[in-house]
Design a protein around this motif. Structure first.
Motif, short mmCIF file in Angstrom:
data_model
loop_
_atom_site.label_atom_id
_atom_site.label_comp_id
_atom_site.label_asym_id
_atom_site.label_seq_id
_atom_site.Cartn_x
_atom_site.Cartn_y
_atom_site.Cartn_z
N GLU B 1 21.14 44.39 26.17
CA GLU B 1 22.53 43.90 26.22
C GLU B 1 22.91 43.32 24.88
OE1 GLU B 1 24.33 41.31 29.59
OE2 GLU B 1 23.64 39.91 28.08
N ALA B 2 24.05 43.77 24.33
CA ALA B 2 24.49 43.24 23.05
C ALA B 2 24.93 41.80 23.24
CB ALA B 2 25.65 44.08 22.54
N GLY B 3 24.70 41.00 22.17
CA GLY B 3 25.08 39.60 22.23
C GLY B 3 26.49 39.39 21.75
N VAL B 4 26.82 38.12 21.51
CA VAL B 4 28.14 37.76 20.98
C VAL B 4 28.14 38.09 19.48
CG1 VAL B 4 29.75 35.88 20.58
CG2 VAL B 4 28.39 35.95 22.70
N ALA B 5 29.12 38.84 19.06
CA ALA B 5 29.20 39.24 17.65
C ALA B 5 30.27 38.41 16.94
CB ALA B 5 29.53 40.72 17.54
N GLN B 6 29.93 37.94 15.76
CA GLN B 6 30.89 37.19 14.96
C GLN B 6 30.89 37.73 13.53
OE1 GLN B 6 29.64 32.86 16.50
NE2 GLN B 6 31.48 32.84 15.23
N SER B 7 32.05 37.65 12.90
CA SER B 7 32.13 37.98 11.48
C SER B 7 33.26 37.19 10.85
CB SER B 7 32.37 39.49 11.29
OG SER B 7 33.64 39.85 11.77
N PRO B 8 33.17 36.91 9.54
CA PRO B 8 32.00 37.16 8.70
C PRO B 8 30.90 36.15 8.99
CG PRO B 8 33.64 35.92 7.49
CD PRO B 8 34.25 36.22 8.82
N PHE B 103 25.58 30.90 34.32
CA PHE B 103 24.25 30.93 33.71
C PHE B 103 24.25 30.31 32.33
CE2 PHE B 103 22.09 33.25 36.90
CZ PHE B 103 22.97 34.17 37.43
N GLY B 104 25.27 29.56 32.02
CA GLY B 104 25.35 28.99 30.69
C GLY B 104 26.10 29.92 29.77
N ALA B 105 26.46 29.41 28.63
CA ALA B 105 27.18 30.20 27.64
C ALA B 105 26.20 30.77 26.62
CB ALA B 105 28.22 29.34 26.93
N PHE B 106 26.55 31.93 26.08
CA PHE B 106 25.73 32.60 25.08
C PHE B 106 26.48 32.55 23.76
CE2 PHE B 106 22.55 34.24 27.92
CZ PHE B 106 23.19 34.20 29.14
N PHE B 107 25.76 32.18 22.71
CA PHE B 107 26.39 31.93 21.42
C PHE B 107 26.17 33.07 20.44
CE2 PHE B 107 27.90 27.55 21.45
CZ PHE B 107 27.35 27.08 22.63
#
Lengths: 111, 116
Positions: B1-8, B103-107
């Motif tokens: 499962e892909a996680g949370v993506a951030q950029s830059p 289930f909590g938050a994923f960062f």
């Protein structure tokens, strides 16, 4: 004002030691308490606690909640250098999965 | 499962400039959070979305910060104009959503902003 306090703010131990991290809170409409481990930038989820007195365990980590005294502890036994991180306590309050974080405890485990 | 993506991942700007951060949450997660984490402190919630609606933005400095989640998936956080005290790590997180099993938050990995 909702408040989450963690102690100690920093801790230095040697490998093999056992540590106890503390989290106390004052929030309206408490729903759950969460522990996160933060290495570098992204906090990673460790435990969610909703009921008093029920210990959650994952390997060498364990945690318990006391809703009467409004605190939780996170225990790490036989610490390893890989346990070095900031451990964040967050409390979900009110409704809507809204939560507030404490300042974190910075744990350094020396070889 | 892909996680949370951030950029830059990193951004350095001068004060009074503008900056925007992007976040793509975990697929199917209805709730999205933006947190500001100043060095040595715990994350502070800036804004929480449920789908494309705002649940809580009480700590968002609205004179300079704005955020949107137009289609209920990706989100952008903008600062205009930036101040020195905005230097921080900006964390995006997601969770399944209000009313669903928690289930909590994923960062995400965060964006480190330095304002000079």
């Amino acid at each position: 004002e909702d408040k989450v306090v963690q102690s100690p703010l920093s801790l230095v131990v040697h490998e093999g030691d056992t540590v106890t991290l503390n989290c106390s809170y004052e929030v309206t409409n408490f729903r759950s308490l969460l522990w996160y481990k933060q290495e570098k930038k992204a906090p990673t989820f460790l435990f969610m606690l909703t009921s008093s007195g029920i210990e959650k365990k994952s390997g060498r980590l364990s945690s318990i909640l006391d809703k009467k005294e409004l605190f939780s502890i996170l225990n790490i036994t036989a610490t390893q250098t890989g346990d070095s991180a900031v451990y964040l306590c967050a409390v979900e309050h009110n409704y809507g999965q809204n939560f507030v974080f404490g300042p974190g405890t910075r744990l350094s485990v020396l070889p | 499962e892909a996680g949370v993506a951030q950029s830059p991942r990193y951004k350095i700007i001068e004060k009074r400039q503008s900056v925007a951060f992007w976040c793509n949450p975990i697929s199917g997660h209805a709730t999205l959070y933006w947190y500001q984490q100043i060095l040595g402190q715990g994350p502070k919630l800036l804004i929480q979305f449920q789908n494309n609606g705002v649940v809580d933005d009480s700590q968002l400095p609205k004179d300079r910060f704005s955020a949107e989640r137009l289609k209920g998936v990706d989100s952008t956080l903008k600062i205009q104009p930036a101040k020195l005290e905005d230097s921080a790590v900006y964390l995006c997180a997601s969770s399944l959503g209000v009313g669903r099993r928690w289930f909590g938050a994923f960062f995400g990995q965060g964006t480190r902003l330095t304002v000079v």
